[in-house]
Design an enzyme around this catalytic site. Structure first.
Site: not given
Length: 594
Positions: A389-390, A393, A396, A418, A528
């Site tokens: 997940h992180e 980011h 991105h 998210e 979220y």
């Protein structure tokens, strides 16, 4: 960049200096966003109907909008009142985050009080002079204790300490922030702060958010009740075996019995599974998958100066033409004074400056268990999911091709931001991906197929309880930010009982350590769950059949990541999906029917 060291530096003086810089910069930005002369000049320019388009046109529109949202177009007294509130709010948000970052509470416990904890947990602990083990309130200690410790009193002590972090310092701060935010919203002619926030979000109104959360909560209630009944039965059995009377579930029981459900009902032993996920192997596999998916090549930079010896730096280039794309840092282990959760910081947004492109630099900050001389760092599967997940980011930020820094990377609608990362969490559940991520330290053996099958089968175990928790946090956020003032502990007590079905522990208040409330997610935590509608649709539509598809990966990079916030998120989704988003995949992921 000068505000980042407050979250990661080993040196408290540097952290304090960084916080002071953050305060000064925040005050300056409040002043800048209140400049009537600049607003009037830009408004006059816009009135000429200039021949601009794309990002330039969007920049003018968004900047004028931001000025109006700061009250610059209003009378002098109102404008000054809003500016004063915004300055005070920024000061409080920085103070709240600093208190949380500097929190260093500890528990001292004996080996008997840690019954049920694995040997590698003990190997990572320090001892006090009296021979007791020193337990911090950081995630590498808190999470396993709440899941594995068989001693209820130890779990109770940890739950009390963890959920009362910064209680005295931050409770008055968050409650003053609620009041200030409401005052500012009303000065700007919004009924509440939540109305002010959602006016420029995909949700558009608190009423739409409340309807979404309530509908999902009602749909999940039968499932959550069934799951809670199973947890209660397991607790009853434990107490009966110990010759104790039945007792209702408490806050410190939930994680322990949720883990027991996975062990007993699904034969999933997360302690066995984590032996196959040493962090070096997971990192190598994750980087390899992202490179394949996004058409990138990562190379570690070995001679760079870091803020801590554990930090790693990588450069990313395009596989097609070898062009440098940007850089990212990995800061993976906890330490005193460091930010205590998992997050990604944009240190340099990718943008055009004087016709030359500034390449993005981003930092991934996590808190995984640090390796010792005796034990490697082994990741729980949920930590593998967090890593995916992180890092999403980070990509991105890295893959953004926006011209202007205002629209770079994750500078998108907060209830969409998210979604790209949530989509990538699905990779951590794919058997083919798990085979590439896993490799037992002793012999390199991948996670066995039977363990993979059991893990995947247990994905929706306790799904109702987990999502009720997310609904609780989103509802709490909306409740306090649709009020003029809030007794946060009382609101939490009421909502926890009504939504989750168990009481909070007296003396606790997670509002004092709910970093999102002072970190840019105020009235937006619903995002979220809201963005998960989009993330599951993206995954099911483009990747479910082939998670390694270079074609889908390129479409994802070009349609979702590259534009950043230069276009509305709804437009990006339609470009990627080929249609408007649907909620079918989201509901199915929760075990629900559309």
């Amino acid at each position: 960049m000068c505000t980042f060291p407050q979250h990661v530096s080993m040196n408290k003086e540097i952290r304090d200096a960084s916080t002071a810089a953050d305060e000064k910069l925040s005050a300056y930005m409040v002043e800048l966003s209140s400049r009537l002369d600049v607003y009037q000049a830009l408004k006059a320019y816009d009135a000429t109907k200039p021949a601009i388009s794309g990002e330039d046109s969007r920049y003018v529109f968004k900047t004028l909008q931001q000025f109006r949202r700061k009250g610059v177009h209003l009378d002098d007294a109102t404008r000054e009142a809003v500016k004063g509130i915004n300055k005070r709010s920024k000061e409080l948000e920085i103070k709240y985050s600093k208190n949380l970052g500097e929190e260093n509470g500890k528990l001292h416990v004996t080996a008997e009080q840690l019954d049920g904890m694995p040997q590698d947990f003990f190997e990572g602990l320090d001892k006090a002079e009296d021979g007791t083990y020193i337990i911090t309130l950081k995630y590498p200690h808190q999470v396993p204790i709440m899941k594995l410790c068989k001693v209820p009193a130890t779990r109770q002590a940890m739950e009390l300490a963890f959920n009362s972090r910064c209680l005295q310092e931050n409770t008055p701060i968050i409650e003053e922030l609620v009041s200030l935010r409401d005052q500012a919203a009303k000065l700007l002619s919004f009924p509440t702060h939540a109305h002010y926030i959602t006016d420029v979000r995909m949700a558009k109104s608190p009423e739409a958010i409340r309807a979404f959360l309530e509908d999902l909560s009602n749909r999940l209630t039968p499932l959550a009740n069934q799951e809670m009944a199973v947890l209660q039965q397991l607790k009853d059995e434990d107490r009966a075996a110990a010759g104790l009377p039945a007792e209702m579930l408490r806050a410190w029981d939930i994680a322990f019995y949720r883990n027991l459900v996975e062990t007993k009902h699904y034969s999933v032993d997360h302690q066995q599974i984590k032996a196959y996920f040493p962090i070096e192997r997971v990192t190598a596999g994750l980087l390899d998958i992202y490179q394949q998916l996004l058409g990138l090549k990562f190379e570690q930079v070995s001679d760079a100066t870091m803020w801590h010896p554990d930090v790693l730096l990588y450069q990313a280039t395009n596989t097609v033409d070898g062009a440098l794309v940007g850089s990212f840092y990995l800061d993976m282990y906890p330490r005193e004074g460091k930010y205590g959760h998992a997050a990604c910081w944009s240190l340099q947004p990718g943008c055009v400056n004087n016709k030359a492109r500034l390449l993005p630099v981003t930092a991934l900050v996590c808190n995984f268990t640090k390796p010792t001389a005796e034990s490697p760092s082994l990741l729980l599967h949920e930590e593998v999911e967090t890593f995916f997940h992180e890092f999403g980011h980070a990509m991105h930020n890295l893959c953004s091709l926006a011209k202007l820094s205002m629209f770079a990377g994750t500078n998108v609608e907060q209830d969409f931001v998210e979604a790209p990362s949530q989509m990538l969490e699905n990779w951590a559940w794919e058997p083919a991906v798990l085979a590439r991520l896993s490799g037992r330290q002793a012999d390199g053996a991948p996670l066995p197929k039977d363990m993979v099958d059991k893990l995947v089968a247990a994905r929706n175990a306790n799904c109702g309880i987990f999502n009720k928790r997310q609904i609780l946090l989103g509802t709490f956020d909306q409740t306090i930010h649709t009020a003029s003032k809030a007794d946060t502990a009382a609101v939490l007590a009421d909502l926890t009982q009504s939504i989750c079905g168990f009481p909070i522990t007296p003396g606790t208040n997670i509002a004092a350590s709910f970093g999102h409330m002072a970190g840019g997610y105020d009235a937006q935590y619903y995002g979220y769950l809201w963005s998960e509608v989009y993330s599951m649709d993206m995954y099911a539509t483009r990747f479910k059949d082939d998670v390694f598809s270079a074609e889908s990966g390129k479409l994802y990079r070009d349609s979702i990541l590259a534009p950043g916030g230069s276009r509305d998120a709804g437009e990006l989704l339609r470009a990627f999906l080929g249609r408007d988003p649907k909620s079918d995949a989201f509901l199915a992921s929760k075990g629900l029917t559309p």
